[in-house]
Scaffold this active site. Structure first.
Site, PDB file in Angstrom:
ATOM      1  N   PHE A 117       0.968  -1.037  -0.042  1.00  0.00           N
ATOM      2  CA  PHE A 117      -0.404   0.177  -0.081  1.00  0.00           C
ATOM      3  C   PHE A 117       1.139   1.058   0.244  1.00  0.00           C
ATOM      4  CE2 PHE A 117      -2.362   3.779   1.565  1.00  0.00           C
ATOM      5  CZ  PHE A 117      -3.371   3.004   0.494  1.00  0.00           C
ATOM      6  N   ASP A 151       9.229   3.441   2.110  1.00  0.00           N
ATOM      7  CA  ASP A 151       8.066   3.749   2.349  1.00  0.00           C
ATOM      8  C   ASP A 151       8.042   3.906   3.248  1.00  0.00           C
ATOM      9  OD1 ASP A 151       5.389   4.603   3.007  1.00  0.00           O
ATOM     10  OD2 ASP A 151       4.290   4.063   1.330  1.00  0.00           O
ATOM     11  N   LYS A 197       2.322  11.479   6.951  1.00  0.00           N
ATOM     12  CA  LYS A 197       0.864  11.446   8.040  1.00  0.00           C
ATOM     13  C   LYS A 197       1.841  12.103   9.300  1.00  0.00           C
ATOM     14  CE  LYS A 197      -1.187   7.665   6.589  1.00  0.00           C
ATOM     15  NZ  LYS A 197      -0.533   5.940   5.735  1.00  0.00           N
TER      16      LYS A 197
END
Ligand SMILES: *Cc1c(COP(=O)(O)O)cnc(C)c1O
Length: 404
Positions: A142, A227, A256
């Site tokens: 993802f 990531d 985030k």
């Protein structure tokens, strides 16, 4: 004048694109590990906005930095310098050891920016023939929702009927270093991977995987892009998840929690070679690196370190994992995770994880199911031992609930 909306859920359903299926709770306030709904019920937040609020909801110091900066200067565009960007660079570079920083906004933008940069590096430094660069990615990845990214997703829901997609990606299994070795070709410019696959259900690779990955990437002049948008900034009990494996990525992606949940802020961190290929006019973002984002990110990084949140994630994560493992129920198939990035995988016979999330909601805990049988448990990193113990009792009650 229209009457103020009171039926939030129905109005959302009537007017909004239905690309989410939220739990039936309407939140109106947050503080630390807790959120409150419009009726005043309190919940322990075990999702933390997918790890964007690692520092806890509405952290007062980040809030103060945001208010102060918002009253002074919010956006200049990168056509001019601003007095926050240099300090943001200094502080994030000192913390992470990065040599170059590219500020963006969303996580997906950081991923896209990294893909663009490593391709350019491949053509201009590694000598890959133009248009032939290949990037290796993992199954069940993802990395976000843009067209470029969903084009190499293996999740049918994320990908189906959104094509045609860009070529140049090769998909291998996660956690299999020999698959990486076999997939590397002369035109491979990068391997893009999550240290722990979060959306896939908190999937940890076998021990030694990343050491081997690092070795292979170095040997074949392939840029390792980690990531860390979800695993980074303390979530796993270290600043970056790569530290558990004693390796350093060539390119690290953050997002985030880089803003503590106040504002979309992301960044590509790299060695000089990769981001060094970007020249004026070749990449940009109107909001990327704006003074408000920089001031918020600086405060978000400062409190993470100064308030011991990373160490706390390690300590409370171990306590929570241990407690979850002791829950006496045959509903649970496996509990796994690192730091405060945890997941409870239910036995398939136990039924849909969503009904357990609804049971958790009834117990005052908000958590999110993923892929049918898995519940992620990822509270803000400011959680205390007492709150962990309280959560364990509530989780046990929800998991032992009889639905028959
Ligand atoms: C959330 C996430 C992204 C995408 O971030 P957005 O801000 O939603 O675009 C990318 N990679 C990982 C690992 C993520 O968890």
């Amino acid at each position: 004048m229209m009457a103020p909306v009171t039926d939030f859920i129905a109005t959302e359903a009537r007017l909004g694109a239905q690309n989410y299926q939220p739990l039936g709770v309407v939140l109106s306030r947050g503080e630390g590990v807790f959120v409150w709904d419009t009726e005043g019920n309190r919940y322990l937040d075990c999702l933390s906005a997918y790890s964007a609020v690692n520092q806890g909801h509405c952290h007062p110091k980040i809030l103060a930095a945001m208010i102060e900066q918002a009253g002074r200067l919010t956006l200049t565009s990168r056509a001019f310098h601003n007095d926050q960007l240099a300090s943001f660079y200094e502080e994030i570079a000192a913390l992470t050891g990065a040599h170059k920083v590219l500020p963006m906004n969303s996580g997906a933008e950081a991923v896209e920016s990294a893909i663009k940069s490593v391709r350019k590096w491949g053509y201009e430094v590694k000598g890959v023939p133009d248009g032939q660069a290949e990037i290796i990615v993992c199954a069940d990845n993802f990395h976000g929702r843009t067209l470029g990214i969903v084009g190499f997703s293996t999740d049918a829901a994320a990908r189906d009927h959104f094509g045609p997609f860009a070529p140049g990606f090769r998909i291998i299994p996660f956690g299999d270093a020999s698959a990486l070795e076999a997939a590397i070709a002369p035109n491979t410019v990068a391997f893009l991977v999550e240290p722990i696959q979060g959306e896939a259900g908190v999937v940890l690779p076998p021990p030694g995987y990343f050491a081997k990955v690092r070795e292979l990437c170095t040997a074949h002049d392939v840029m390792l892009i980690l990531d860390e948008i979800q695993t980074g900034l303390g979530r796993t009990g270290r600043l970056l998840a790569e530290q558990h494996d004693g390796i350093e990525a060539d390119v690290t992606l953050l997002g985030k929690a880089l803003s503590g949940g106040f504002y979309p802020v992301s960044a590509v961190l790299s060695n000089n070679a990769v981001l060094g290929t970007l020249k004026p006019g070749q990449h940009g973002s109107t909001f990327g690196g704006n003074p408000l984002a920089c001031a918020v990110a600086r405060a978000a990084l400062r409190v993470l370190v100064e308030e011991g949140m990373i160490e706390n994630a390690a300590v409370q994560g171990a306590r929570l994992l241990d407690g979850l493992k002791r829950i006496p129920t045959n509903t649970i198939r496996e509990v796994r995770g690192r730091g405060l990035m945890l997941a409870i995988e239910l036995h398939p016979e136990a039924g849909d994880a969503r009904r357990y999330c609804e049971a958790l909601q009834g117990q005052g805990i908000l958590a999110k199911d993923t892929h049918g049988h898995t519940i992620r448990i990822a509270p803000p990193l400011v959680i205390s031992s007492d709150q962990v113990d309280w959560a364990l009792q509530r989780i046990e009650a929800a998991l032992r609930q009889d639905f028959s």
